[in-house]
Design a protein around this motif. Sequence first.
Motif, PDB file in Angstrom:
ATOM      1  N   TYR A 259       0.827  -1.198   0.000  1.00 16.16           N
ATOM      2  CA  TYR A 259       0.000   0.000   0.000  1.00 16.16           C
ATOM      3  C   TYR A 259       0.869   1.259   0.000  1.00 16.16           C
ATOM      4  CZ  TYR A 259      -4.221  -2.689   0.846  1.00 16.16           C
ATOM      5  OH  TYR A 259      -5.278  -3.552   0.710  1.00 16.16           O
ATOM      6  N   VAL A 260       0.338   2.319  -0.554  1.00 15.96           N
ATOM      7  CA  VAL A 260       0.995   3.618  -0.494  1.00 15.96           C
ATOM      8  C   VAL A 260       1.002   4.095   0.954  1.00 15.96           C
ATOM      9  CG1 VAL A 260       0.792   6.049  -1.182  1.00 15.96           C
ATOM     10  CG2 VAL A 260       0.314   4.237  -2.847  1.00 15.96           C
ATOM     11  N   PRO A 261       2.147   4.543   1.489  1.00 15.81           N
ATOM     12  CA  PRO A 261       2.191   5.031   2.880  1.00 15.81           C
ATOM     13  C   PRO A 261       1.209   6.178   3.081  1.00 15.81           C
ATOM     14  CG  PRO A 261       4.397   4.727   2.008  1.00 15.81           C
ATOM     15  CD  PRO A 261       3.470   4.564   0.841  1.00 15.81           C
ATOM     16  N   ASP A 262       0.669   6.273   4.296  1.00 12.20           N
ATOM     17  CA  ASP A 262      -0.312   7.306   4.627  1.00 12.20           C
ATOM     18  C   ASP A 262       0.409   8.611   4.933  1.00 12.20           C
ATOM     19  OD1 ASP A 262      -2.480   8.770   5.271  1.00 12.20           O
ATOM     20  OD2 ASP A 262      -3.249   7.422   6.817  1.00 12.20           O
TER      21      ASP A 262
END
Length: 283
Positions: A259-262
């Motif tokens: 996932y793309v980091p938050d």
Amino acid sequence: MAGKKAATLPRAAYERELLRLQTELVKLQEWVRAEGARLVVVFEGRDAAGKGGTIKRVSEHLNPRIARTVALPKPTERERTQWYFQRYVEHLPAAGEIVLFDRSWYNRAGVEHVMGFCTKEEHQLFLRQCPIFERMLVEEGILLRKYWFSVSDAEQQKRFRRRLKDPTRRWKLSPMDLESITRWEAYSRAKDEMLVHTDISEAPWFVVESDDKRRARLNMIAHLLGSVPYEEVPPPVLELPPRPPSTGYVRPSRDLQTYVPDYAAGLWTAHARSGTTATGQAE
């Protein structure tokens, strides 16, 4: 309003009317699609005259499969050996399409002529052939609209300075743009000569006063809409189908995907620590 200083248009009034006009542009788009019409809109004018911003507002809510913007780079060595209009012809619309030219074949009447990128003979040939070329487009059934964005030298200087200071707009400035400052009168003469030869009844020029960007955008879009005899096309009746019941699908574990980091979460944490509200005022 030409030559007169108009009152600044309030942002709220501007945004409200812009949205209304953009809604009409969507209706125009659907009419073009349904009727198989072909629409070409040419945006010309001096550097920093507001062409790009207007094109952005025109196309903002349109379907990119129907309405596309054409902004060609300098010609290749092969293209230099072609008939001048040839590389523009391949970008003309098919049935049901709209093409917005962010600068066009009129480069030859402006920057190429002033900067010496074409010969005097090539420039004169363009002025003779352009009206013939455009009459052919109109006779073919293409709806051709040509807009010249007129900006004062003082306003152009202000916009150049803003671009120099703004890192998000700095790319808009090139040595060619800065050269236009020292050749202001040469560009004026070139524009005047261009209008004499190419402001024809079949494809007239429409001048947009653009020192006030908001007014320029609204005026240009309103004029375009008023110049095309479009009608509202009833949209197809659509209904959301009911979602079918589950058949037992189980989503794989999230650990199996990357996932793309938050990134936004860090901003929110920093914002909360600073003790400010969403409006930037202290709580």
